[in-house]
Design an enzyme around this catalytic site. Structure first.
Site, mmCIF file in Angstrom:
data_model
loop_
_atom_site.group_PDB
_atom_site.id
_atom_site.type_symbol
_atom_site.label_atom_id
_atom_site.label_comp_id
_atom_site.label_asym_id
_atom_site.label_seq_id
_atom_site.Cartn_x
_atom_site.Cartn_y
_atom_site.Cartn_z
ATOM 1 N N SER A 1 -9.870 -1.023 6.746
ATOM 2 C CA SER A 1 -9.296 -0.888 5.413
ATOM 3 C C SER A 1 -8.523 -2.080 4.877
ATOM 4 O O SER A 1 -8.140 -2.070 3.706
ATOM 5 C CB SER A 1 -8.385 0.327 5.364
ATOM 6 N N SER B 1 -9.785 1.322 2.494
ATOM 7 C CA SER B 1 -8.955 2.140 1.646
ATOM 8 C C SER B 1 -7.837 1.383 0.941
ATOM 9 O O SER B 1 -7.265 1.904 -0.022
ATOM 10 C CB SER B 1 -8.319 3.261 2.476
ATOM 11 N N LYS C 1 0.854 -1.181 0.000
ATOM 12 C CA LYS C 1 0.000 0.000 0.000
ATOM 13 C C LYS C 1 0.897 1.240 0.000
ATOM 14 O O LYS C 1 1.900 1.277 0.732
ATOM 15 C CB LYS C 1 -0.897 -0.022 1.234
HETATM 16 N N1 GLN Z 1 -13.238 3.549 5.866
HETATM 17 C C1 GLN Z 1 -12.713 4.023 7.114
HETATM 18 C C2 GLN Z 1 -12.351 5.475 6.985
HETATM 19 O O1 GLN Z 1 -12.634 6.027 5.981
HETATM 20 C C3 GLN Z 1 -11.529 3.192 7.516
HETATM 21 C C4 GLN Z 1 -10.303 3.535 6.775
HETATM 22 C C5 GLN Z 1 -9.094 2.735 7.185
HETATM 23 O O2 GLN Z 1 -9.197 1.713 7.855
HETATM 24 N N2 GLN Z 1 -7.943 3.240 6.822
HETATM 25 O O3 GLN Z 1 -11.814 6.078 7.857
#
Ligand code: GLN
Length: 474
Positions: A177, A153, A78
């Site tokens: 994410s 994400s 990532k």
């Molecule tokens: N979807 C969640 C957010 O937008 C989690 C994101 C993540 O785990 N990085 O914050």
């Protein structure tokens, strides 16, 4: 698609010289050449660097040197994990062109074990999102159905593995994410106990919530990756003073006598196809000798609200460092304060700005106790509720995501609808616990459904036993 080689198979065959690291890599690079323009899993493919690494491993095998537990295993990272001399952007314009002067600890550990890094994957900008539609460089498509999102994400990391661009990948999980994109792309995805995997070199979003973890096609590969990346790191002050857990050894142990929690007051809104798969998962574990017990987590539905105060509060502080002075983008202006403002206005996307404003507001004098302080109390309640539930059960099963992969644009105009994607994953991050998503058959439109296995802090071994049983059952 030809049958996928697992990381375990690859490392075994590369070590003995039966398979070359170069051949494994070239297969991935061909897959990338064929489909990356459609999928857009990567911000950067580091093909030449990877070829040099693979050749080096092959030469070491020929010379009889030991090559490590991940010899020749290709990994996609990532793009919020620092790679020395290689662009690391968080899919944000504000970091475009920035090259970190050091490797994240996880990157070092992977390479020490012979892994070959193929590139940096796309994400929602600064890991804020659930669909990878918030990337400044355009969305990633779900390789299983390119009209749909891969989740987020860490959507690029999930898509890379699902498309055969790499054997495994790493993502980061602040509120879901890793687990949610794993579910939407039909993969295993792990959010380790907070402090289990070093965050050194992970560009921070919510420091008290962030954890790095693996995506893999099998539970055994995810276990192997965990064994390599976990374990104490003196460079991360929140790293637990413990060695990496031995997970591969427990996978065959089964679930006989285990108590599996079913939350009777689970937040509503999951689609029927997902709930049907969850029921089947409980049945499978019962058949394998476990008992299913009812538990309650009354505070679970407040998790989302607490998270959207705690995570933005931490993000507003963490992202203050991107000011046009030290990293990436600078938009010049008449004086220093205006330069900060023009740089940040041009560099951050809408969702990141929304989070910074939310977080700054929640932390501001006069509102701190009412918002941030209250969220911390809810966070504590959630941990207490789980502690109580875990007196009666060893793990808890929930859906990972309320639905299968959704279409592009379905939730972009409604932030709350997007936030609801993480209703089942967020409580784990708030509690600092372990959780993972295991692919468990398909739902609507033949798309994968993930079942989430939740475990208490340091419950990885139990969690992996259950995950392995679910994998056998499906
Ligand atoms: N979807 C969640 C957010 O937008 C989690 C994101 C993540 O785990 N990085 O914050």
């Amino acid at each position: 698609m030809t049958a996928r080689r697992t990381a375990l198979d690859i490392a075994e065959s590369v070590k003995t010289g039966a398979l070359s690291a170069t051949a494994v890599l070239e297969e991935n690079l061909s897959a990338i050449a064929a489909r990356e323009s459609e999928v857009h899993a990567f911000n950067l493919v580091t093909a030449e660097r990877a070829r040099a690494r693979a050749a080096r491993i092959d030469a070491d095998v020929k010379a009889g040197k030991s090559v490590g537990r991940l010899a020749g295993v290709t990994v996609a990272l990532k793009d919020n994990m620092c790679t020395r001399g290689v662009e690391t952007t968080c899919s944000s314009k504000i970091l475009a062109g920035w090259k970190p002067p050091y490797d994240a600890t996880v990157v070092r550990r992977l390479e020490e074990e012979g892994a070959v890094i193929v590139g940096k994957t796309n994400l929602d900008e600064f890991a804020m999102g659930s669909s990878t539609e918030n990337s400044a460089f355009g969305p990633t498509r779900n390789p299983l159905d390119t009209t749909r999102v891969p989740g987020g994400s860490s959507g690029g990391s999930a898509a890379a593995v699902a498309a055969g661009f790499s054997t495994v990948s790493l993502g980061s999980d602040t509120g879901g994410s890793i687990r949610q994109p794993a579910a939407l792309c039909g993969l295993v995805g792990v959010k380790p106990t907070y402090g289990m995997v070093s965050r050194q070199g992970l560009i921070a979003f919510g420091s008290s919530l962030d954890q790095i973890g693996p995506f893999a096609t099998t539970v055994a590969d995810a276990a192997l990756l965990m064994e390599v990346i976990a374990g104490h790191d003196p460079l991360d002050s929140t790293s637990l003073p413990r060695a990496a857990p031995d997970l591969s050894a427990v996978l065959a142990q089964g679930v006989e006598g285990m108590r599996i929690g079913r939350i009777t007051d689970m937040p509503e809104g999951s689609s029927p196809d997902v709930l049907a798969r969850l029921d089947t998962a409980f049945d499978a574990l019962r058949k394998a000798g476990a008992t299913v017990v009812d538990v309650q987590i009354p505070s679970m539905s407040y998790g989302l609200t607490a998270y959207y105060l705690v995570a933005p509060a931490e993000a507003s502080s963490n992202l203050a460092r991107f000011d046009g002075v030290r990293y990436g983008l600078r938009v010049d202006a008449k004086d220093l304060n205006s330069m900060y403002a023009t740089t940040r206005s041009a560099g951050f996307g809408d969702e990141v700005k929304r989070r910074i404003m939310l977080g700054t507001y929640a932390l501001s004098a006069g509102y701190y106790d009412a918002y941030y302080g209250k969220a911390l109390k809810v966070r504590r309640l959630i941990a207490d509720d789980f502690a109580k539930a875990y007196q009666d059960c060893d793990v808890i099963l929930t859906p990972t995501s309320p639905t299968v992969a959704f279409k592009f644009g379905d939730k972009t105009s409604n932030p709350l609808a997007m936030y609801l994607c993480d209703v089942f994953t967020i409580p784990t991050n708030l509690a600092g616990h372990a959780a993972m998503s295991v692919p468990f058959g398909t739902g609507e439109a033949g798309l994968p459904v993930g079942v989430q296995v939740l475990a208490p802090a340091l419950g990885e071994a139990t969690m992996f036993r259950v995950a392995a049983e679910l994998e056998r059952a499906v």
